[in-house]
Design a protein around this motif. Sequence first.
Motif, PDB file in Angstrom:
ATOM      1  N   ASN A 105       0.844  -1.197   0.000  1.00 45.59           N
ATOM      2  CA  ASN A 105       0.000   0.000   0.000  1.00 45.59           C
ATOM      3  C   ASN A 105       0.882   1.251   0.000  1.00 45.59           C
ATOM      4  OD1 ASN A 105       0.673   0.656   2.812  1.00 45.59           O
ATOM      5  ND2 ASN A 105      -0.626  -1.104   3.324  1.00 45.59           N
ATOM      6  N   LYS A 106       0.240   2.397  -0.081  1.00 44.15           N
ATOM      7  CA  LYS A 106       0.981   3.655  -0.179  1.00 44.15           C
ATOM      8  C   LYS A 106       1.828   3.940   1.060  1.00 44.15           C
ATOM      9  CE  LYS A 106      -2.227   6.210  -3.155  1.00 44.15           C
ATOM     10  NZ  LYS A 106      -3.028   7.451  -3.191  1.00 44.15           N
ATOM     11  N   ALA A 107       1.259   3.754   2.235  1.00 48.10           N
ATOM     12  CA  ALA A 107       2.006   4.035   3.468  1.00 48.10           C
ATOM     13  C   ALA A 107       3.240   3.137   3.570  1.00 48.10           C
ATOM     14  CB  ALA A 107       1.105   3.864   4.694  1.00 48.10           C
ATOM     15  N   ALA A 108       3.072   1.870   3.254  1.00 52.83           N
ATOM     16  CA  ALA A 108       4.201   0.942   3.305  1.00 52.83           C
ATOM     17  C   ALA A 108       5.241   1.287   2.239  1.00 52.83           C
ATOM     18  CB  ALA A 108       3.710  -0.492   3.134  1.00 52.83           C
ATOM     19  N   ALA A 109       4.790   1.774   1.098  1.00 59.36           N
ATOM     20  CA  ALA A 109       5.723   2.179   0.040  1.00 59.36           C
ATOM     21  C   ALA A 109       6.566   3.366   0.498  1.00 59.36           C
ATOM     22  CB  ALA A 109       4.958   2.516  -1.232  1.00 59.36           C
ATOM     23  N   LYS A 110       5.938   4.345   1.138  1.00 58.49           N
ATOM     24  CA  LYS A 110       6.690   5.501   1.641  1.00 58.49           C
ATOM     25  C   LYS A 110       7.705   5.073   2.692  1.00 58.49           C
ATOM     26  CE  LYS A 110       3.091   8.935   0.778  1.00 58.49           C
ATOM     27  NZ  LYS A 110       2.188   9.914   1.401  1.00 58.49           N
ATOM     28  N   ALA A 129      15.477  14.896   2.192  1.00 60.08           N
ATOM     29  CA  ALA A 129      14.114  15.428   2.339  1.00 60.08           C
ATOM     30  C   ALA A 129      13.489  15.691   0.972  1.00 60.08           C
ATOM     31  CB  ALA A 129      14.129  16.709   3.172  1.00 60.08           C
ATOM     32  N   ALA A 130      14.255  16.233   0.058  1.00 62.33           N
ATOM     33  CA  ALA A 130      13.732  16.510  -1.280  1.00 62.33           C
ATOM     34  C   ALA A 130      13.399  15.215  -2.022  1.00 62.33           C
ATOM     35  CB  ALA A 130      14.738  17.335  -2.083  1.00 62.33           C
ATOM     36  N   ALA A 131      14.258  14.211  -1.895  1.00 61.03           N
ATOM     37  CA  ALA A 131      14.008  12.934  -2.570  1.00 61.03           C
ATOM     38  C   ALA A 131      12.770  12.239  -2.005  1.00 61.03           C
ATOM     39  CB  ALA A 131      15.232  12.028  -2.432  1.00 61.03           C
ATOM     40  N   LEU A 132      12.634  12.238  -0.675  1.00 59.71           N
ATOM     41  CA  LEU A 132      11.461  11.605  -0.073  1.00 59.71           C
ATOM     42  C   LEU A 132      10.181  12.367  -0.410  1.00 59.71           C
ATOM     43  CD1 LEU A 132      12.777  10.461   3.432  1.00 59.71           C
ATOM     44  CD2 LEU A 132      12.714   9.199   1.268  1.00 59.71           C
ATOM     45  N   ALA A 133      10.265  13.683  -0.483  1.00 57.05           N
ATOM     46  CA  ALA A 133       9.086  14.474  -0.862  1.00 57.05           C
ATOM     47  C   ALA A 133       8.690  14.178  -2.300  1.00 57.05           C
ATOM     48  CB  ALA A 133       9.374  15.964  -0.683  1.00 57.05           C
ATOM     49  N   VAL A 165      -4.131   6.427  -7.493  1.00 53.70           N
ATOM     50  CA  VAL A 165      -5.469   6.161  -6.977  1.00 53.70           C
ATOM     51  C   VAL A 165      -5.356   5.185  -5.801  1.00 53.70           C
ATOM     52  CG1 VAL A 165      -5.906   4.211  -8.557  1.00 53.70           C
ATOM     53  CG2 VAL A 165      -7.826   5.523  -7.650  1.00 53.70           C
ATOM     54  N   ASP A 166      -6.253   5.295  -4.856  1.00 49.89           N
ATOM     55  CA  ASP A 166      -6.307   4.336  -3.755  1.00 49.89           C
ATOM     56  C   ASP A 166      -7.051   3.095  -4.242  1.00 49.89           C
ATOM     57  OD1 ASP A 166      -5.001   5.862  -1.745  1.00 49.89           O
ATOM     58  OD2 ASP A 166      -6.825   7.039  -1.465  1.00 49.89           O
ATOM     59  N   ASP A 167      -6.379   1.954  -4.212  1.00 55.30           N
ATOM     60  CA  ASP A 167      -6.988   0.701  -4.655  1.00 55.30           C
ATOM     61  C   ASP A 167      -6.383  -0.419  -3.821  1.00 55.30           C
ATOM     62  OD1 ASP A 167      -7.805  -1.668  -5.933  1.00 55.30           O
ATOM     63  OD2 ASP A 167      -7.778  -0.713  -7.913  1.00 55.30           O
ATOM     64  N   GLU A 168      -7.155  -0.932  -2.872  1.00 54.39           N
ATOM     65  CA  GLU A 168      -6.657  -1.948  -1.949  1.00 54.39           C
ATOM     66  C   GLU A 168      -6.299  -3.258  -2.638  1.00 54.39           C
ATOM     67  OE1 GLU A 168      -9.222  -2.416   1.422  1.00 54.39           O
ATOM     68  OE2 GLU A 168      -9.268  -0.273   1.823  1.00 54.39           O
ATOM     69  N   ALA A 169      -6.779  -3.459  -3.865  1.00 55.70           N
ATOM     70  CA  ALA A 169      -6.471  -4.695  -4.584  1.00 55.70           C
ATOM     71  C   ALA A 169      -5.104  -4.653  -5.260  1.00 55.70           C
ATOM     72  CB  ALA A 169      -7.555  -4.958  -5.637  1.00 55.70           C
ATOM     73  N   LEU A 170      -4.500  -3.470  -5.330  1.00 58.94           N
ATOM     74  CA  LEU A 170      -3.228  -3.307  -6.031  1.00 58.94           C
ATOM     75  C   LEU A 170      -2.107  -2.922  -5.081  1.00 58.94           C
ATOM     76  CD1 LEU A 170      -4.543  -1.362  -9.155  1.00 58.94           C
ATOM     77  CD2 LEU A 170      -4.093  -3.824  -8.945  1.00 58.94           C
ATOM     78  N   HIS A 171      -0.903  -3.319  -5.416  1.00 63.32           N
ATOM     79  CA  HIS A 171       0.289  -2.962  -4.661  1.00 63.32           C
ATOM     80  C   HIS A 171       0.985  -1.783  -5.334  1.00 63.32           C
ATOM     81  CE1 HIS A 171       0.947  -6.993  -2.312  1.00 63.32           C
ATOM     82  NE2 HIS A 171      -0.319  -6.581  -2.272  1.00 63.32           N
ATOM     83  N   VAL A 172       1.996  -1.250  -4.665  1.00 61.47           N
ATOM     84  CA  VAL A 172       2.685  -0.044  -5.139  1.00 61.47           C
ATOM     85  C   VAL A 172       4.147  -0.382  -5.447  1.00 61.47           C
ATOM     86  CG1 VAL A 172       3.344   2.319  -4.565  1.00 61.47           C
ATOM     87  CG2 VAL A 172       1.181   1.389  -3.705  1.00 61.47           C
ATOM     88  N   SER A 173       4.608   0.064  -6.612  1.00 64.04           N
ATOM     89  CA  SER A 173       6.004  -0.057  -7.007  1.00 64.04           C
ATOM     90  C   SER A 173       6.575   1.352  -7.165  1.00 64.04           C
ATOM     91  CB  SER A 173       6.105  -0.807  -8.338  1.00 64.04           C
ATOM     92  OG  SER A 173       7.445  -0.847  -8.789  1.00 64.04           O
ATOM     93  N   VAL A 174       7.759   1.589  -6.608  1.00 63.07           N
ATOM     94  CA  VAL A 174       8.385   2.911  -6.676  1.00 63.07           C
ATOM     95  C   VAL A 174       9.825   2.754  -7.149  1.00 63.07           C
ATOM     96  CG1 VAL A 174       9.007   5.004  -5.395  1.00 63.07           C
ATOM     97  CG2 VAL A 174       6.977   3.685  -4.722  1.00 63.07           C
ATOM     98  N   ASN A 175      10.217   3.602  -8.081  1.00 60.84           N
ATOM     99  CA  ASN A 175      11.607   3.706  -8.525  1.00 60.84           C
ATOM    100  C   ASN A 175      12.090   5.102  -8.170  1.00 60.84           C
ATOM    101  OD1 ASN A 175      11.795   1.130  -9.989  1.00 60.84           O
ATOM    102  ND2 ASN A 175      10.279   2.078 -11.322  1.00 60.84           N
ATOM    103  N   LEU A 176      13.245   5.178  -7.526  1.00 63.65           N
ATOM    104  CA  LEU A 176      13.808   6.469  -7.137  1.00 63.65           C
ATOM    105  C   LEU A 176      15.278   6.485  -7.517  1.00 63.65           C
ATOM    106  CD1 LEU A 176      13.284   9.202  -5.690  1.00 63.65           C
ATOM    107  CD2 LEU A 176      13.991   8.090  -3.572  1.00 63.65           C
ATOM    108  N   SER A 177      15.693   7.546  -8.177  1.00 64.30           N
ATOM    109  CA  SER A 177      17.106   7.707  -8.514  1.00 64.30           C
ATOM    110  C   SER A 177      17.473   9.173  -8.428  1.00 64.30           C
ATOM    111  CB  SER A 177      17.400   7.163  -9.914  1.00 64.30           C
ATOM    112  OG  SER A 177      16.660   7.878 -10.886  1.00 64.30           O
ATOM    113  N   GLY A 178      18.753   9.428  -8.280  1.00 62.59           N
ATOM    114  CA  GLY A 178      19.187  10.807  -8.204  1.00 62.59           C
ATOM    115  C   GLY A 178      20.688  10.916  -8.084  1.00 62.59           C
ATOM    116  N   SER A 179      21.140  12.148  -8.084  1.00 65.78           N
ATOM    117  CA  SER A 179      22.561  12.407  -7.934  1.00 65.78           C
ATOM    118  C   SER A 179      22.770  13.818  -7.404  1.00 65.78           C
ATOM    119  CB  SER A 179      23.291  12.248  -9.270  1.00 65.78           C
ATOM    120  OG  SER A 179      22.814  13.212 -10.195  1.00 65.78           O
ATOM    121  N   VAL A 180      23.926  14.036  -6.839  1.00 65.15           N
ATOM    122  CA  VAL A 180      24.323  15.372  -6.401  1.00 65.15           C
ATOM    123  C   VAL A 180      25.753  15.635  -6.850  1.00 65.15           C
ATOM    124  CG1 VAL A 180      22.796  15.469  -4.384  1.00 65.15           C
ATOM    125  CG2 VAL A 180      25.107  14.583  -4.128  1.00 65.15           C
ATOM    126  N   GLY A 181      26.035  16.909  -7.054  1.00 61.29           N
ATOM    127  CA  GLY A 181      27.395  17.364  -7.307  1.00 61.29           C
ATOM    128  C   GLY A 181      27.707  18.442  -6.292  1.00 61.29           C
TER     129      GLY A 181
END
Length: 96
Positions: free
Chosen positions: A11-16, A38-42, A52-68
């Motif tokens: 679910n969304k909360a578990a994904a966060k 903080a910026a990446a998590l936001a 959309v909220d849908d209890e029948a579906l799970h959530v997949s998240v991809n996060l990438s980034g870089s800093v210089g």
Amino acid sequence: MSYSFSVKAPNKAAAKAAVAAEFDKVVASQPIHARDRAAALANAGAAIDALVDDEALHVSVNLSGSVGWRDVLTEAGDNPLTSVSISASASLFKPE
């Protein structure tokens, strides 16, 4: 320095929470990323919240980034960031 990871959650909360836990691993191995955490998590949270909220579906998240940064320390003892990139995507999927 850059990072990239994916998480899946029921679910969304578990994904966060999973994104935050994975980002903590990034910071542990690349401490400079504490500065853009903080910026990446936001960013990831906004992508997750847009789904959309849908209890029948799970959530997949991809996060990438870089800093210089500059090699010269400021009076505060940190390196000024000169570039930040954050990319987040979130989608719903039917669990198997």
